[in-house]
Structures are given as C-alpha cells and as structure tokens.
Design a protein around this motif. Structure first.
Motif, PDB file in Angstrom:
ATOM      1  N   PRO A 115       0.826  -1.201   0.000  1.00 38.25           N
ATOM      2  CA  PRO A 115       0.000   0.000   0.000  1.00 38.25           C
ATOM      3  C   PRO A 115       0.860   1.250   0.000  1.00 38.25           C
ATOM      4  CG  PRO A 115       0.056  -0.970   2.184  1.00 38.25           C
ATOM      5  CD  PRO A 115       0.746  -1.938   1.272  1.00 38.25           C
ATOM      6  N   GLY A 116       0.374   2.294  -0.624  1.00 36.71           N
ATOM      7  CA  GLY A 116       1.104   3.558  -0.659  1.00 36.71           C
ATOM      8  C   GLY A 116       0.137   4.704  -0.795  1.00 36.71           C
ATOM      9  N   ALA A 117       0.665   5.900  -0.715  1.00 37.81           N
ATOM     10  CA  ALA A 117      -0.176   7.083  -0.847  1.00 37.81           C
ATOM     11  C   ALA A 117      -0.625   7.243  -2.290  1.00 37.81           C
ATOM     12  CB  ALA A 117       0.597   8.314  -0.393  1.00 37.81           C
ATOM     13  N   CYS A 118      -1.792   7.825  -2.479  1.00 39.71           N
ATOM     14  CA  CYS A 118      -2.304   8.107  -3.817  1.00 39.71           C
ATOM     15  C   CYS A 118      -1.358   9.072  -4.521  1.00 39.71           C
ATOM     16  CB  CYS A 118      -3.695   8.705  -3.727  1.00 39.71           C
ATOM     17  SG  CYS A 118      -4.324   9.361  -5.301  1.00 39.71           S
ATOM     18  N   ALA A 119      -0.987   8.743  -5.752  1.00 37.40           N
ATOM     19  CA  ALA A 119      -0.080   9.610  -6.506  1.00 37.40           C
ATOM     20  C   ALA A 119      -0.727  10.932  -6.861  1.00 37.40           C
ATOM     21  CB  ALA A 119       0.371   8.897  -7.784  1.00 37.40           C
ATOM     22  N   GLY A 120      -2.050  10.948  -6.971  1.00 39.66           N
ATOM     23  CA  GLY A 120      -2.729  12.165  -7.388  1.00 39.66           C
ATOM     24  C   GLY A 120      -2.932  13.178  -6.283  1.00 39.66           C
ATOM     25  N   CYS A 121      -3.401  12.699  -5.111  1.00 39.00           N
ATOM     26  CA  CYS A 121      -3.753  13.634  -4.034  1.00 39.00           C
ATOM     27  C   CYS A 121      -2.981  13.397  -2.744  1.00 39.00           C
ATOM     28  CB  CYS A 121      -5.250  13.575  -3.763  1.00 39.00           C
ATOM     29  SG  CYS A 121      -5.810  11.971  -3.110  1.00 39.00           S
ATOM     30  N   GLY A 122      -2.239  12.290  -2.669  1.00 37.96           N
ATOM     31  CA  GLY A 122      -1.463  12.012  -1.468  1.00 37.96           C
ATOM     32  C   GLY A 122      -2.219  11.301  -0.374  1.00 37.96           C
ATOM     33  N   ALA A 123      -3.490  10.969  -0.602  1.00 41.79           N
ATOM     34  CA  ALA A 123      -4.273  10.278   0.423  1.00 41.79           C
ATOM     35  C   ALA A 123      -3.653   8.920   0.738  1.00 41.79           C
ATOM     36  CB  ALA A 123      -5.706  10.102  -0.049  1.00 41.79           C
ATOM     37  N   GLU A 124      -3.630   8.558   2.015  1.00 43.53           N
ATOM     38  CA  GLU A 124      -3.036   7.299   2.444  1.00 43.53           C
ATOM     39  C   GLU A 124      -4.104   6.338   2.933  1.00 43.53           C
ATOM     40  OE1 GLU A 124      -0.044   8.138   5.310  1.00 43.53           O
ATOM     41  OE2 GLU A 124       1.271   9.160   3.883  1.00 43.53           O
ATOM     42  N   ARG A 125      -3.727   5.051   2.933  1.00 45.18           N
ATOM     43  CA  ARG A 125      -4.601   3.987   3.416  1.00 45.18           C
ATOM     44  C   ARG A 125      -5.929   3.955   2.662  1.00 45.18           C
ATOM     45  NH1 ARG A 125      -2.398   1.693   7.787  1.00 45.18           N
ATOM     46  NH2 ARG A 125      -0.813   2.875   8.930  1.00 45.18           N
ATOM     47  N   VAL A 126      -5.861   4.144   1.353  1.00 44.78           N
ATOM     48  CA  VAL A 126      -7.049   4.018   0.497  1.00 44.78           C
ATOM     49  C   VAL A 126      -6.734   3.013  -0.606  1.00 44.78           C
ATOM     50  CG1 VAL A 126      -7.913   6.350   0.938  1.00 44.78           C
ATOM     51  CG2 VAL A 126      -6.290   5.967  -0.930  1.00 44.78           C
ATOM     52  N   ARG A 127      -7.781   2.414  -1.145  1.00 45.92           N
ATOM     53  CA  ARG A 127      -7.597   1.461  -2.235  1.00 45.92           C
ATOM     54  C   ARG A 127      -7.090   2.210  -3.469  1.00 45.92           C
ATOM     55  NH1 ARG A 127      -9.183  -3.619  -3.211  1.00 45.92           N
ATOM     56  NH2 ARG A 127      -9.515  -4.281  -5.370  1.00 45.92           N
ATOM     57  N   LEU A 128      -6.066   1.664  -4.108  1.00 48.25           N
ATOM     58  CA  LEU A 128      -5.452   2.320  -5.246  1.00 48.25           C
ATOM     59  C   LEU A 128      -5.663   1.511  -6.525  1.00 48.25           C
ATOM     60  CD1 LEU A 128      -1.997   3.267  -3.672  1.00 48.25           C
ATOM     61  CD2 LEU A 128      -4.067   4.676  -3.782  1.00 48.25           C
ATOM     62  N   THR A 129      -5.781   2.205  -7.623  1.00 50.45           N
ATOM     63  CA  THR A 129      -5.800   1.588  -8.943  1.00 50.45           C
ATOM     64  C   THR A 129      -4.688   2.226  -9.748  1.00 50.45           C
ATOM     65  OG1 THR A 129      -8.201   1.261  -8.842  1.00 50.45           O
ATOM     66  CG2 THR A 129      -7.167   1.124 -11.008  1.00 50.45           C
ATOM     67  N   TYR A 130      -3.652   1.427 -10.052  1.00 46.70           N
ATOM     68  CA  TYR A 130      -2.461   1.941 -10.724  1.00 46.70           C
ATOM     69  C   TYR A 130      -1.892   3.165 -10.010  1.00 46.70           C
ATOM     70  CZ  TYR A 130      -3.534  -1.258 -14.502  1.00 46.70           C
ATOM     71  OH  TYR A 130      -3.775  -2.392 -15.228  1.00 46.70           O
ATOM     72  N   GLY A 131      -1.967   3.140  -8.681  1.00 47.25           N
ATOM     73  CA  GLY A 131      -1.306   4.171  -7.900  1.00 47.25           C
ATOM     74  C   GLY A 131      -2.147   5.371  -7.528  1.00 47.25           C
ATOM     75  N   THR A 132      -3.404   5.412  -7.961  1.00 52.73           N
ATOM     76  CA  THR A 132      -4.266   6.551  -7.638  1.00 52.73           C
ATOM     77  C   THR A 132      -5.566   6.071  -7.011  1.00 52.73           C
ATOM     78  OG1 THR A 132      -5.142   6.552  -9.901  1.00 52.73           O
ATOM     79  CG2 THR A 132      -3.335   8.063  -9.423  1.00 52.73           C
ATOM     80  N   CYS A 133      -6.129   6.908  -6.155  1.00 57.46           N
ATOM     81  CA  CYS A 133      -7.379   6.554  -5.487  1.00 57.46           C
ATOM     82  C   CYS A 133      -8.561   6.735  -6.440  1.00 57.46           C
ATOM     83  CB  CYS A 133      -7.569   7.419  -4.242  1.00 57.46           C
ATOM     84  SG  CYS A 133      -7.869   9.180  -4.590  1.00 57.46           S
ATOM     85  N   ALA A 134      -9.735   6.287  -6.009  1.00 63.46           N
ATOM     86  CA  ALA A 134     -10.914   6.324  -6.873  1.00 63.46           C
ATOM     87  C   ALA A 134     -11.260   7.753  -7.303  1.00 63.46           C
ATOM     88  CB  ALA A 134     -12.093   5.690  -6.155  1.00 63.46           C
ATOM     89  N   ALA A 135     -11.119   8.707  -6.375  1.00 65.09           N
ATOM     90  CA  ALA A 135     -11.459  10.090  -6.713  1.00 65.09           C
ATOM     91  C   ALA A 135     -10.516  10.643  -7.772  1.00 65.09           C
ATOM     92  CB  ALA A 135     -11.403  10.958  -5.457  1.00 65.09           C
ATOM     93  N   CYS A 136      -9.234  10.327  -7.654  1.00 63.48           N
ATOM     94  CA  CYS A 136      -8.277  10.825  -8.647  1.00 63.48           C
ATOM     95  C   CYS A 136      -8.442  10.103  -9.982  1.00 63.48           C
ATOM     96  CB  CYS A 136      -6.851  10.680  -8.125  1.00 63.48           C
ATOM     97  SG  CYS A 136      -6.447  11.889  -6.842  1.00 63.48           S
ATOM     98  N   VAL A 137      -8.778   8.805  -9.944  1.00 66.17           N
ATOM     99  CA  VAL A 137      -9.071   8.099 -11.190  1.00 66.17           C
ATOM    100  C   VAL A 137     -10.215   8.790 -11.920  1.00 66.17           C
ATOM    101  CG1 VAL A 137     -10.015   5.972 -12.157  1.00 66.17           C
ATOM    102  CG2 VAL A 137      -8.190   5.854 -10.472  1.00 66.17           C
ATOM    103  N   ALA A 138     -11.268   9.137 -11.179  1.00 66.57           N
ATOM    104  CA  ALA A 138     -12.423   9.813 -11.793  1.00 66.57           C
ATOM    105  C   ALA A 138     -12.007  11.168 -12.360  1.00 66.57           C
ATOM    106  CB  ALA A 138     -13.529   9.984 -10.762  1.00 66.57           C
ATOM    107  N   ALA A 139     -11.164  11.899 -11.627  1.00 67.92           N
ATOM    108  CA  ALA A 139     -10.718  13.208 -12.115  1.00 67.92           C
ATOM    109  C   ALA A 139      -9.893  13.078 -13.383  1.00 67.92           C
ATOM    110  CB  ALA A 139      -9.911  13.921 -11.029  1.00 67.92           C
ATOM    111  N   LEU A 140      -9.005  12.085 -13.442  1.00 66.77           N
ATOM    112  CA  LEU A 140      -8.170  11.885 -14.621  1.00 66.77           C
ATOM    113  C   LEU A 140      -9.002  11.422 -15.813  1.00 66.77           C
ATOM    114  CD1 LEU A 140      -5.100  10.178 -12.902  1.00 66.77           C
ATOM    115  CD2 LEU A 140      -5.179  12.483 -13.875  1.00 66.77           C
ATOM    116  N   GLU A 141      -9.967  10.534 -15.556  1.00 67.05           N
ATOM    117  CA  GLU A 141     -10.795  10.031 -16.650  1.00 67.05           C
ATOM    118  C   GLU A 141     -11.731  11.096 -17.206  1.00 67.05           C
ATOM    119  OE1 GLU A 141     -12.731   6.564 -15.124  1.00 67.05           O
ATOM    120  OE2 GLU A 141     -11.045   5.247 -15.638  1.00 67.05           O
TER     121      GLU A 141
END
Length: 238
Positions: A12-38
């Motif tokens: 586990p690691g911090a989200c690459a997009g927002c720095g949030a920790e202890r969250v489920r990651l997809t290719y290094g980013t959390c769900a909120a950042c995935v949605a923002a990128l998409e």
C-alpha cells in the motif's frame, strides 16, 4: 488488473494524485483521482506569448490536481506503474491531432543523460510507447522514433524569451544517419511531438525547428499538461 490489485494490497502507498493514504489504489491513484483523470478531455493549448515556431499543441489538462500529482510521482518518485494510465491520456491528445486513416510518427521529446539516470530511464519514451500501444489498439498505425538527443543545458529561468529559445535549440542534436520516417511514400503521414508539460513552449518550438531542419514536417505536439500560465482555449481540438 488482478496483479495491480494484489500489488496495492501487499504494497500500500499514498495516492499519486492527491497524497491520500490507506485508500484502495488503482495503478497508484485513489478512486477520486481516477475519476478526475478520466474526466479530462484533450484541448488546444497556447503559451502566452507563443515562441516563434511553436507548433499546434493539444494538452490533456491543466498542470494541477490529480494530473500534476500523478506526473510528479511518475517522474520524480519512480512510480513507473503510472506510465500506463498516463500513456493512455497522452494517446487521447495524439488522437486529437492525427487522422485515423494516416500513419502516425510519434516523437518523444528527448531527455538528457543525467535525467535518464535520475529517473531510471527515459520517461517520455516510456510514455510514448504506452500511448502508441493504446492507439494501435484503437486502429491507428503508429511508429515511435527518437531522432533527437538532448545535451545538458544551463538553467534558463532568468533568461529572456529569445535567449531561452536559443538555449533550447542549441541543446538538441539530430542523431547521426537518422532518416526521415515520412519519406518514401509516407509523406502524407502525421508527425506528432510528445512531451509531458508545456510551460513557455520553448522546448516544443526548438524540437519542431530541429525536425523541420531535417525535412520532417511537424503536424503538432501532444502534451499531458499545460501550466496555469498558459492560455487553454475551449472548443474543438482540431
């Protein structure tokens, strides 16, 4: 995808997009950042003022938020798993410049030897390769070539625009015996320069100049992000 999810559970690691920790990651980013990128959509970008020779440029988005975080994590923190999603975003910018019925030559802006050592490889070449794979899957005929090499150059932050442009051009060299990939019946193809961030536009203008000196006509530039100092114009990409 399964391997990605397992890696996130084990490492586990911090989200690459927002720095949030202890969250489920997809290719290094959390769900909120995935949605923002998409949600990002390619759009034209133009430095203000544009340097002479600046090519038509399409960016995925502004250099802020999740996109900025992911780029910094990929380039500066060695999180190379981000190359795949960032390459997918870059493919969208290339597609905005390239008709599907023409061959595409994708030229990543070269990194200096020092940058390649620091980043464990050429970060733009890696992104261009992922973008090309995505485009081929969508039916494009894409070839990635690297006709340029980058020499070390001094810090140009204190230079005037004309001086900065001169430094950028002088830092680029054509590779020996590099032929024009659009010759021999392929002259109707599309040549796109790829970079991660556009700031003043000096680098993209310099790359376009060097390529055109070698009779390689640049169609445009595809970049992942444009700094907030750039004017991003709404509307169609073409």
């Amino acid at each position: 995808m399964v391997l990605s999810e397992l890696a996130d559970l084990v490492l586990p690691g911090a989200c690459a997009g927002c720095g949030a920790e202890r969250v489920r990651l997809t290719y290094g980013t959390c769900a909120a950042c995935v949605a923002a990128l998409e949600s990002l959509r390619p759009r034209p970008a133009l430095p203000s003022p544009p340097p002479p020779g600046f090519p038509d440029c399409v960016t995925v988005g502004a250099y802020s938020g999740a996109l900025r975080g992911a780029l910094l994590a990929y380039k500066e923190k060695g999180r190379h798993r981000l190359a795949r999603p960032l390459g997918t975003l870059l493919a969208g910018a290339v597609a905005a410049l390239a008709p599907r019925d023409r061959p595409v030559t994708l030229i990543p802006v070269p990194s200096t030897a020092a940058a390649r050592r620091e980043r464990y490889g050429d970060h733009m070449a890696r992104l261009a390769d992922h973008a090309a794979r995505r485009l081929r899957a969508a039916g494009y005929r894409v070839n990635v070539v690297q006709p340029l090499r980058a020499l070390p150059r001094p810090d140009s932050t204190s230079l005037e625009a004309s001086e900065r442009a001169t430094v950028a051009v002088n830092s680029l060299r054509m590779m020996p015996r590099m032929s024009n990939p659009l010759r021999d019946g392929r002259s109707r193809g599309t040549l796109v320069v790829a970079d991660d961030i556009v700031t003043t536009g000096a680098t993209l203008a310099a790359v376009a100049r060097r390529l055109e000196e070698a009779d390689m006509q640049v169609t445009g530039a595809a970049v992942l992000a444009a700094t907030e100092l750039r004017k991003i114009r709404p509307g169609n990409c073409l």
